[in-house]
Design a protein around this motif. Structure first.
Motif, PDB file in Angstrom:
ATOM      1  N   ALA A   9      -4.988  -4.063   7.580  1.00  0.00           N
ATOM      2  CA  ALA A   9      -4.564  -5.308   7.052  1.00  0.00           C
ATOM      3  C   ALA A   9      -4.780  -6.628   7.805  1.00  0.00           C
ATOM      4  O   ALA A   9      -5.182  -7.426   7.210  1.00  0.00           O
ATOM      5  CB  ALA A   9      -2.872  -5.101   6.712  1.00  0.00           C
ATOM      6  N   ALA A  10      -4.287  -6.475   9.062  1.00  0.00           N
ATOM      7  CA  ALA A  10      -4.700  -7.629  10.008  1.00  0.00           C
ATOM      8  C   ALA A  10      -6.343  -7.919  10.112  1.00  0.00           C
ATOM      9  O   ALA A  10      -6.729  -9.019   9.986  1.00  0.00           O
ATOM     10  CB  ALA A  10      -4.477  -7.142  11.369  1.00  0.00           C
ATOM     11  N   ARG A  11      -7.137  -6.818  10.268  1.00  0.00           N
ATOM     12  CA  ARG A  11      -8.608  -7.279   9.994  1.00  0.00           C
ATOM     13  C   ARG A  11      -9.155  -7.897   8.660  1.00  0.00           C
ATOM     14  O   ARG A  11      -9.879  -8.755   8.627  1.00  0.00           O
ATOM     15  CB  ARG A  11      -9.433  -5.985  10.178  1.00  0.00           C
ATOM     16  CG  ARG A  11      -9.270  -5.343  11.739  1.00  0.00           C
ATOM     17  CD  ARG A  11     -10.572  -4.286  11.819  1.00  0.00           C
ATOM     18  NE  ARG A  11     -10.060  -3.183  11.120  1.00  0.00           N
ATOM     19  CZ  ARG A  11      -9.258  -2.136  11.875  1.00  0.00           C
ATOM     20  NH1 ARG A  11      -9.008  -2.285  13.098  1.00  0.00           N
ATOM     21  NH2 ARG A  11      -8.906  -0.769  11.221  1.00  0.00           N
ATOM     22  N   GLN A  12      -8.448  -7.527   7.811  1.00  0.00           N
ATOM     23  CA  GLN A  12      -8.524  -8.140   6.277  1.00  0.00           C
ATOM     24  C   GLN A  12      -8.046  -9.636   6.186  1.00  0.00           C
ATOM     25  O   GLN A  12      -8.432 -10.277   5.281  1.00  0.00           O
ATOM     26  CB  GLN A  12      -8.128  -7.051   5.177  1.00  0.00           C
ATOM     27  CG  GLN A  12      -8.875  -5.930   5.150  1.00  0.00           C
ATOM     28  CD  GLN A  12     -10.134  -5.989   4.658  1.00  0.00           C
ATOM     29  OE1 GLN A  12     -10.579  -6.835   4.069  1.00  0.00           O
ATOM     30  NE2 GLN A  12     -11.052  -4.860   5.120  1.00  0.00           N
ATOM     31  N   GLY A  13      -7.274  -9.982   7.278  1.00  0.00           N
ATOM     32  CA  GLY A  13      -6.605 -11.456   7.386  1.00  0.00           C
ATOM     33  C   GLY A  13      -5.333 -11.304   6.418  1.00  0.00           C
ATOM     34  O   GLY A  13      -4.848 -12.558   6.115  1.00  0.00           O
ATOM     35  N   ALA A  14      -4.675 -10.437   6.280  1.00  0.00           N
ATOM     36  CA  ALA A  14      -3.484 -10.358   5.681  1.00  0.00           C
ATOM     37  C   ALA A  14      -2.512 -10.895   6.288  1.00  0.00           C
ATOM     38  O   ALA A  14      -2.419 -10.959   7.570  1.00  0.00           O
ATOM     39  CB  ALA A  14      -3.035  -8.858   5.011  1.00  0.00           C
ATOM     40  N   ALA A  15      -1.118 -11.750   5.741  1.00  0.00           N
ATOM     41  CA  ALA A  15      -0.177 -12.381   6.571  1.00  0.00           C
ATOM     42  C   ALA A  15       0.902 -11.242   6.895  1.00  0.00           C
ATOM     43  O   ALA A  15       1.532 -11.389   7.740  1.00  0.00           O
ATOM     44  CB  ALA A  15       0.528 -13.347   5.506  1.00  0.00           C
ATOM     45  N   GLY A  16       0.819 -10.238   5.902  1.00  0.00           N
ATOM     46  CA  GLY A  16       1.987  -9.094   5.947  1.00  0.00           C
ATOM     47  C   GLY A  16       1.485  -7.893   5.413  1.00  0.00           C
ATOM     48  O   GLY A  16       0.524  -8.028   4.642  1.00  0.00           O
ATOM     49  N   ALA A  17       2.004  -7.076   5.691  1.00  0.00           N
ATOM     50  CA  ALA A  17       1.841  -5.569   4.964  1.00  0.00           C
ATOM     51  C   ALA A  17       3.095  -4.876   4.683  1.00  0.00           C
ATOM     52  O   ALA A  17       3.839  -4.797   5.481  1.00  0.00           O
ATOM     53  CB  ALA A  17       1.014  -4.624   5.846  1.00  0.00           C
ATOM     54  N   LEU A  18       3.198  -4.298   3.493  1.00  0.00           N
ATOM     55  CA  LEU A  18       4.324  -3.287   3.263  1.00  0.00           C
ATOM     56  C   LEU A  18       3.666  -2.149   2.729  1.00  0.00           C
ATOM     57  O   LEU A  18       2.783  -1.942   1.919  1.00  0.00           O
ATOM     58  CB  LEU A  18       4.898  -4.204   1.740  1.00  0.00           C
ATOM     59  CG  LEU A  18       5.788  -5.341   1.992  1.00  0.00           C
ATOM     60  CD1 LEU A  18       6.470  -5.961   1.070  1.00  0.00           C
ATOM     61  CD2 LEU A  18       7.008  -4.979   2.969  1.00  0.00           C
ATOM     62  N   ILE A  19       4.206  -0.913   3.345  1.00  0.00           N
ATOM     63  CA  ILE A  19       3.950   0.419   2.910  1.00  0.00           C
ATOM     64  C   ILE A  19       5.054   0.950   2.065  1.00  0.00           C
ATOM     65  O   ILE A  19       5.979   1.087   2.336  1.00  0.00           O
ATOM     66  CB  ILE A  19       3.844   1.024   4.390  1.00  0.00           C
ATOM     67  CG1 ILE A  19       2.378   0.601   5.144  1.00  0.00           C
ATOM     68  CG2 ILE A  19       3.474   2.721   3.750  1.00  0.00           C
ATOM     69  CD1 ILE A  19       2.593   1.222   6.370  1.00  0.00           C
ATOM     70  N   ILE A  20       4.685   1.296   1.074  1.00  0.00           N
ATOM     71  CA  ILE A  20       5.590   1.950   0.106  1.00  0.00           C
ATOM     72  C   ILE A  20       5.911   3.467   0.506  1.00  0.00           C
ATOM     73  O   ILE A  20       5.114   4.469   0.860  1.00  0.00           O
ATOM     74  CB  ILE A  20       5.109   2.277  -1.385  1.00  0.00           C
ATOM     75  CG1 ILE A  20       4.924   0.551  -1.636  1.00  0.00           C
ATOM     76  CG2 ILE A  20       6.134   2.939  -2.116  1.00  0.00           C
ATOM     77  CD1 ILE A  20       4.097   0.882  -3.196  1.00  0.00           C
ATOM     78  N   MET A  29       0.971  -1.165  -0.105  1.00  0.00           N
ATOM     79  CA  MET A  29       0.165  -0.107  -0.059  1.00  0.00           C
ATOM     80  C   MET A  29       0.920   1.282  -0.193  1.00  0.00           C
ATOM     81  O   MET A  29       2.243   1.221   0.328  1.00  0.00           O
ATOM     82  CB  MET A  29      -0.754   0.077   1.269  1.00  0.00           C
ATOM     83  CG  MET A  29      -0.228   0.034   2.453  1.00  0.00           C
ATOM     84  SD  MET A  29      -1.404  -0.136   3.959  1.00  0.00           S
ATOM     85  CE  MET A  29      -1.528  -2.201   3.651  1.00  0.00           C
ATOM     86  N   LEU A  30       0.261   2.352  -0.365  1.00  0.00           N
ATOM     87  CA  LEU A  30       0.824   3.603  -0.300  1.00  0.00           C
ATOM     88  C   LEU A  30       0.882   4.437   1.086  1.00  0.00           C
ATOM     89  O   LEU A  30      -0.142   4.210   1.804  1.00  0.00           O
ATOM     90  CB  LEU A  30       0.290   4.540  -1.516  1.00  0.00           C
ATOM     91  CG  LEU A  30       0.179   4.098  -2.727  1.00  0.00           C
ATOM     92  CD1 LEU A  30      -0.705   4.890  -3.563  1.00  0.00           C
ATOM     93  CD2 LEU A  30       1.658   3.994  -3.331  1.00  0.00           C
ATOM     94  N   ILE A  31       1.862   5.012   1.405  1.00  0.00           N
ATOM     95  CA  ILE A  31       1.941   5.844   2.601  1.00  0.00           C
ATOM     96  C   ILE A  31       1.040   7.057   2.601  1.00  0.00           C
ATOM     97  O   ILE A  31       0.535   7.444   1.275  1.00  0.00           O
ATOM     98  CB  ILE A  31       3.122   6.367   2.963  1.00  0.00           C
ATOM     99  CG1 ILE A  31       3.415   6.550   4.446  1.00  0.00           C
ATOM    100  CG2 ILE A  31       3.379   7.624   1.995  1.00  0.00           C
ATOM    101  CD1 ILE A  31       4.767   6.593   4.982  1.00  0.00           C
ATOM    102  N   ASN A  32       0.252   7.493   3.660  1.00  0.00           N
ATOM    103  CA  ASN A  32      -0.622   8.666   3.782  1.00  0.00           C
ATOM    104  C   ASN A  32      -2.134   8.093   3.286  1.00  0.00           C
ATOM    105  O   ASN A  32      -2.266   6.897   3.346  1.00  0.00           O
ATOM    106  CB  ASN A  32       0.020  10.085   2.885  1.00  0.00           C
ATOM    107  CG  ASN A  32      -0.678  11.191   3.622  1.00  0.00           C
ATOM    108  OD1 ASN A  32      -1.596  11.409   3.865  1.00  0.00           O
ATOM    109  ND2 ASN A  32       0.167  12.060   3.795  1.00  0.00           N
TER     110      ASN A  32
END
Length: 220
Positions: free
Chosen positions: A200-211, A167-170
Motif C-alpha cells: 500500500a505504501a509503495r502504491q502511494g496510499a495514505a492509509g490501509a484497512l484490512i478487513i 483489502m481482504l485478509i490472507n
C-alpha cells in the motif's frame, strides 16, 4: 507520543575475560569469582518474579531491573564500563494509539462510526507527534497484492495515491482452496499484514484497512 530512555548495562566484560587462557594463567577477578551457581539461579529467579513486571523497555519494571543489576555489579566488584557509569543512554520512541480515536465511514447515504478496540484497531509506524486521516477517499483493492509470479495485480488500473485502500485478509489461495494457486490454504507472505502495508505504501496510499475475518486470519 512519549519519549523514554532505555538504560543499557555494559556488562559484556564478564563474558570475555580469560577466554583463551588456561586456568593456571588466568588473573583472579572479583567479578568472575563472585559468580556461583546458587547466586546466579537466585538472581534469575528474582528478575523473573512478578515484582519486576516483565522487565519491558520503557516500563517501571525495566527501571527496577536496571537498579537491581547495577547493585549486583557493584557487589561483585565489577568496574563501570562507561567512564564512572555502568549505563549508556539509548533514546527510544514510544508510539501509542489513543483509545479515544474513532473511525467514521461516510457516503451520500449517511455515515457509520466505529470505536477503537471493539470495532477496529489502528496504528502508525511514522515517528510524528500525531497521525490522522481526514476525508480520505476509500478504494477497495481486493487482497492488496501484486504478485507477478501468480499473474496477479490487485492495483492494476487503480490510482490510490493519497487515498485509503481497503483489502481482504490472507491471499487469493485461501478462497480458491487450490493448493497450486498461492499455495491454497497455506498463507503466503502476500497474505501477511506486513506485506499488505508495504505494498500500500509503495502504491502511494495514505492509509490501509484490512478487513478481518476469523477463518482466513486463523484467529478471532
Amino acid at each position: 507520543m512519549r519519549y523514554r530512555t532505555l538504560i543499557a548495562l555494559l556488562g559484556g566484560i564478564i563474558l570475555t575475560l580469560g577466554g583463551c587462557s588456561s586456568p593456571s594463567d588466568r588473573v583472579p577477578h572479583a567479578g568472575l569469582d563472585a559468580i556461583r551457581t546458587e547466586s546466579l539461579a537466585a538472581d534469575i529467579e528474582t528478575l523473573a518474579s512478578d515484582a519486576f513486571e516483565g522487565r519491558a523497555p520503557s516500563s517501571p519494571g525495566e527501571e527496577k531491573t536496571v537498579a537491581f543489576l547495577e547493585a549486583r555489579f557493584r557487589e561483585m566488584g565489577l568496574l563501570p564500563g562507561n567512564g564512572e557509569s555502568y549505563f549508556q543512554p539509548v533514546p527510544l520512541v514510544a508510539i501509542t494509539a489513543s483509545p479515544e480515536m474513532t473511525l467514521t465511514v461516510a457516503d451520500e447515504a449517511g455515515q457509520s462510526t466505529f470505536t477503537y478496540g471493539n470495532d477496529f484497531m489502528a496504528w502508525t509506524t511514522r515517528i510524528v507527534d500525531r497521525s490522522a486521516l481526514d476525508a480520505s477517499e476509500m478504494v477497495f483493492v481486493g487482497y492488496g497484492i501484486v504478485a507477478p509470479e501468480y499473474d496477479w495485480n490487485d492495483y492494476a488500473g487503480l490510482d490510490v495515491r493519497g487515498k485509503t485502500v481497503v483489502m481482504l485478509i490472507n491471499d487469493p489461495g485461501f478462497a480458491s482452496d487450490d493448493p497450486s494457486f498461492f499455495t491454497g490454504n497455506a498463507m503466503t507472505y502476500y497474505g501477511r499484514w506486513t506485506y499488505k502495508f508495504e505494498e500500500a505504501a509503495r502504491q502511494g496510499a495514505a492509509g490501509a484497512l484490512i478487513i478481518h475475518e476469523t477463518a482466513p486470519a486463523s484467529y478471532p
